[in-house]
Design an enzyme around this catalytic site. Structure first.
Site, PDB file in Angstrom:
ATOM      1  N   ILE A 234      -1.298   7.573   2.907  1.00 50.32           N
ATOM      2  CA  ILE A 234      -0.278   7.654   3.960  1.00 50.32           C
ATOM      3  C   ILE A 234       0.938   6.795   3.608  1.00 50.32           C
ATOM      4  CG2 ILE A 234      -1.025   5.793   5.563  1.00 50.32           C
ATOM      5  CD1 ILE A 234       0.152   9.424   6.406  1.00 50.32           C
ATOM      6  N   GLY A 235       0.728   5.766   2.776  1.00 47.34           N
ATOM      7  CA  GLY A 235       1.851   4.916   2.364  1.00 47.34           C
ATOM      8  C   GLY A 235       2.972   5.718   1.712  1.00 47.34           C
TER       9      GLY A 235
ATOM     10  N   LYS B 134     -10.285  -3.003  12.001  1.00 45.64           N
ATOM     11  CA  LYS B 134      -8.965  -2.970  12.655  1.00 45.64           C
ATOM     12  C   LYS B 134      -8.993  -3.811  13.939  1.00 45.64           C
ATOM     13  CE  LYS B 134      -7.267   1.354  10.699  1.00 45.64           C
ATOM     14  NZ  LYS B 134      -6.852   2.755  10.879  1.00 45.64           N
TER      15      LYS B 134
ATOM     16  N   GLY C  88       0.832  -1.216   0.000  1.00 44.01           N
ATOM     17  CA  GLY C  88       0.000   0.000   0.000  1.00 44.01           C
ATOM     18  C   GLY C  88       0.858   1.254   0.000  1.00 44.01           C
TER      19      GLY C  88
ATOM     20  N   THR D 124       1.884   3.336  -2.235  1.00 45.76           N
ATOM     21  CA  THR D 124       1.561   4.538  -3.023  1.00 45.76           C
ATOM     22  C   THR D 124       0.261   5.205  -2.567  1.00 45.76           C
ATOM     23  OG1 THR D 124       0.267   3.428  -4.734  1.00 45.76           O
ATOM     24  CG2 THR D 124       2.667   3.483  -5.063  1.00 45.76           C
ATOM     25  N   GLY D 125      -0.339   4.713  -1.490  1.00 46.62           N
ATOM     26  CA  GLY D 125      -1.604   5.289  -1.012  1.00 46.62           C
ATOM     27  C   GLY D 125      -1.402   6.601  -0.276  1.00 46.62           C
TER      28      GLY D 125
ATOM     29  N   ARG E  17      -6.557  -6.993  14.954  1.00 45.88           N
ATOM     30  CA  ARG E  17      -5.821  -7.135  16.230  1.00 45.88           C
ATOM     31  C   ARG E  17      -6.194  -8.445  16.927  1.00 45.88           C
ATOM     32  NH1 ARG E  17      -4.985  -1.500  19.589  1.00 45.88           N
ATOM     33  NH2 ARG E  17      -4.462  -0.163  17.829  1.00 45.88           N
TER      34      ARG E  17
HETATM   35  N1  LIG Z   1      -5.487   9.320  10.847  1.00 43.89           N
HETATM   36  C1  LIG Z   1      -6.130   9.723   9.781  1.00 43.89           C
HETATM   37  O1  LIG Z   1      -6.609  10.885   9.722  1.00 43.89           O
HETATM   38  C2  LIG Z   1      -6.260   8.785   8.608  1.00 43.89           C
HETATM   39  C3  LIG Z   1      -6.717   9.260   7.380  1.00 43.89           C
HETATM   40  C4  LIG Z   1      -6.751   8.368   6.301  1.00 43.89           C
HETATM   41  C5  LIG Z   1      -6.350   7.050   6.475  1.00 43.89           C
HETATM   42  N2  LIG Z   1      -5.936   6.616   7.689  1.00 43.89           N
HETATM   43  C6  LIG Z   1      -5.516   5.206   7.894  1.00 43.89           C
HETATM   44  O2  LIG Z   1      -4.342   4.975   7.130  1.00 43.89           O
HETATM   45  C7  LIG Z   1      -4.348   3.646   6.609  1.00 43.89           C
HETATM   46  C8  LIG Z   1      -4.131   3.704   5.096  1.00 43.89           C
HETATM   47  O3  LIG Z   1      -5.197   4.455   4.508  1.00 43.89           O
HETATM   48  P1  LIG Z   1      -4.988   5.265   3.145  1.00 43.89           P
HETATM   49  O4  LIG Z   1      -6.090   6.247   3.037  1.00 43.89           O
HETATM   50  O5  LIG Z   1      -3.580   5.725   3.075  1.00 43.89           O
HETATM   51  O6  LIG Z   1      -5.192   4.091   2.082  1.00 43.89           O
HETATM   52  P2  LIG Z   1      -5.548   4.205   0.518  1.00 43.89           P
HETATM   53  O7  LIG Z   1      -4.769   5.328  -0.068  1.00 43.89           O
HETATM   54  O8  LIG Z   1      -7.014   4.211   0.352  1.00 43.89           O
HETATM   55  O9  LIG Z   1      -5.037   2.795  -0.003  1.00 43.89           O
HETATM   56  C9  LIG Z   1      -3.689   2.399   0.183  1.00 43.89           C
HETATM   57  C10 LIG Z   1      -3.356   1.255  -0.742  1.00 43.89           C
HETATM   58  O10 LIG Z   1      -4.080   0.104  -0.375  1.00 43.89           O
HETATM   59  C11 LIG Z   1      -4.293  -0.685  -1.541  1.00 43.89           C
HETATM   60  N3  LIG Z   1      -5.752  -0.867  -1.641  1.00 43.89           N
HETATM   61  C12 LIG Z   1      -6.703   0.054  -1.415  1.00 43.89           C
HETATM   62  N4  LIG Z   1      -7.924  -0.470  -1.566  1.00 43.89           N
HETATM   63  C13 LIG Z   1      -7.741  -1.744  -1.878  1.00 43.89           C
HETATM   64  C14 LIG Z   1      -8.607  -2.811  -2.131  1.00 43.89           C
HETATM   65  N5  LIG Z   1      -9.943  -2.661  -2.068  1.00 43.89           N
HETATM   66  N6  LIG Z   1      -8.059  -4.000  -2.420  1.00 43.89           N
HETATM   67  C15 LIG Z   1      -6.736  -4.147  -2.450  1.00 43.89           C
HETATM   68  N7  LIG Z   1      -5.854  -3.182  -2.202  1.00 43.89           N
HETATM   69  C16 LIG Z   1      -6.356  -1.994  -1.921  1.00 43.89           C
HETATM   70  C17 LIG Z   1      -3.736   0.066  -2.722  1.00 43.89           C
HETATM   71  O11 LIG Z   1      -2.428  -0.403  -2.952  1.00 43.89           O
HETATM   72  P3  LIG Z   1      -1.816  -0.725  -4.419  1.00 43.89           P
HETATM   73  O12 LIG Z   1      -2.396   0.289  -5.319  1.00 43.89           O
HETATM   74  O13 LIG Z   1      -0.359  -0.596  -4.224  1.00 43.89           O
HETATM   75  O14 LIG Z   1      -2.229  -2.068  -4.790  1.00 43.89           O
HETATM   76  C18 LIG Z   1      -3.712   1.481  -2.192  1.00 43.89           C
HETATM   77  O15 LIG Z   1      -2.770   2.312  -2.790  1.00 43.89           O
HETATM   78  C19 LIG Z   1      -5.689   3.031   7.017  1.00 43.89           C
HETATM   79  O16 LIG Z   1      -5.482   2.208   8.127  1.00 43.89           O
HETATM   80  C20 LIG Z   1      -6.553   4.223   7.370  1.00 43.89           C
HETATM   81  O17 LIG Z   1      -7.517   3.950   8.354  1.00 43.89           O
HETATM   82  C21 LIG Z   1      -5.867   7.460   8.755  1.00 43.89           C
END
Ligand SMILES: NC(=O)c1ccc[n+]([C@@H]2O[C@H](COP(=O)([O-])OP(=O)(O)OC[C@H]3O[C@@H](n4cnc5c(N)ncnc54)[C@H](OP(=O)(O)O)[C@@H]3O)[C@@H](O)[C@H]2O)c1
Length: 319
Positions: free
Chosen positions: A18-19, A138, A13, A15-16, A142
């Site tokens: 936070i990734g 989540k 993940g 390129t997402g 855990r």
């Molecule tokens: N604290 C905060 O304010 C906050 C805000 C947003 C997120 N978060 C947390 O941060 C974490 C990451 O969230 P994010 O928003 O960064 O993630 P995201 O950008 O939505 O997705 C990250 C990566 O996950 C893979 N992915 C997404 N959906 C998928 C699916 N349905 N099936 C398979 N792979 C999938 C993709 O990887 P590939 O394209 O490489 O395959 C994507 O680039 C989560 O635990 C979220 O709860 C926290």
């Protein structure tokens, strides 16, 4: 490995939202954190034109890009080969996929340390946390880890809300609060004097990198970390300072927020999650007597201040 430093890291993940920040921090860490950094990504992302600049930049810095299907066990096993540390940054919709990824990690000979995708709200903050709908996946991850993992150790990085995502006023959810730099208008929950703990998105990367450098403080732990604690009214004051003008401030009462939250869940609206998280944050679910920043070797001055995030918002920089 318990207290050994990571050597070969795989980020899922990457390129997402936070990734990107986590991967950038690990890739650019000085001195280097690991001997080898790989990312595992889908074919769709690997060939997505909007991701090419990022992937090319990482490759030029020595990152190995492994392409595969997360739901294909053979692809995952191949990606795990030789890897000791896995960092999952999977998005909300893919959280439960981690159960299979964790199972495969436990079965592998190589993976010893796994960071499940958290980087957000404390899902075990108090007795009411277990009933919050956005926490369920989540919590299941855990629970699976507690019940099934013996060899692989985990670290959960709990950061609270990202200030960079908290700031924008979302047009379809204005009553959930936000700050609009164009109209110089803010909507705050409650009086605006209630404290909230935040982490900036670059600091999330910095904190994960610090956790990797300090296995003695992070292996097997739920790390509560943050950049700073502030109030919505202080955020308004910072916007007014940086824009040199008075802002209009509207309020959503805590009661109103709860009513809209319920309406959204009743209507099965995907934005309901946002309302629940805003309510948890507004009601103190991000506050601690002490964080784990120091245990990871990070001092308050190492973290970004509120002014940095407000500056990015004022300059229209995305995240
Ligand atoms: N604290 C905060 O304010 C906050 C805000 C947003 C997120 N978060 C947390 O941060 C974490 C990451 O969230 P994010 O928003 O960064 O993630 P995201 O950008 O939505 O997705 C990250 C990566 O996950 C893979 N992915 C997404 N959906 C998928 C699916 N349905 N099936 C398979 N792979 C999938 C993709 O990887 P590939 O394209 O490489 O395959 C994507 O680039 C989560 O635990 C979220 O709860 C926290």
């Amino acid at each position: 490995m318990a207290t050994q430093l990571p050597s070969k890291i795989l980020i899922i993940g990457a390129t997402g939202n936070i990734g990107k920040y986590i991967t950038n921090a690990i890739v650019s860490a000085k001195p280097p954190i690991a001997q080898q950094i790989s990312i595992f990504t889908s074919q769709a992302t690997a060939s997505n034109p909007s991701k090419q600049a990022l992937l090319t930049s990482w490759k030029s810095q020595g990152v190995t890009v492994v392409t595969g299907d997360l739901s294909n066990a053979d692809d995952v096993k191949k990606a795990y080969s030789g890897i000791d540390t896995v960092i999952s940054c999977l998005g909300r919709n893919a959280l439960l996929r981690q159960i299979e990824l964790l199972k495969l990690a436990e079965e592998s000979k190589d993976v010893q340390w796994f960071f499940p995708s958290e980087y957000g709200t404390d899902i075990e903050y108090d007795a009411s946390s277990k009933d919050e709908k956005p926490h369920q996946n989540k919590l299941r991850v855990r629970e699976f880890i507690r019940d099934n993992l013996n060899r692989v150790q985990c670290t959960y990085v709990v950061t609270g809300p990202y200030i960079d995502m908290f700031l924008p006023l979302v047009p379809v959810a204005e009553d959930a609060g936000g700050f609009d730099t164009k109209s110089k208008r803010a909507v705050v929950i409650g009086s605006g004097d209630e404290k909230i703990g935040f982490t900036t998105m670059p600091d999330v990367g910095k904190l994960v990198a610090a956790a990797l450098r300090h296995p003695e403080a992070s292996v097997g732990k739920v790390l509560k970390v943050q950049s700073f604690v502030t109030t919505p009214n202080s955020i308004v004051a910072e916007f007014e300072r940086q824009t040199g003008t008075k802002w209009t401030v509207d309020h959503t009462s805590n009661q109103k927020l709860r009513e809209v939250e319920k309406e959204k869940w009743d209507a099965n609206s995907p934005i309901a999650t946002l309302y629940t998280l805003k309510r948890i944050w507004a009601e103190g679910g991000t506050l601690y007597d002490k964080t784990d920043n120091e245990a990871l070797g990070l001092k308050p001055e190492d973290m970004e201040p509120l002014s940095a995030a407000v500056n990015r918002a004022v300059n229209g920089e995305g995240y």
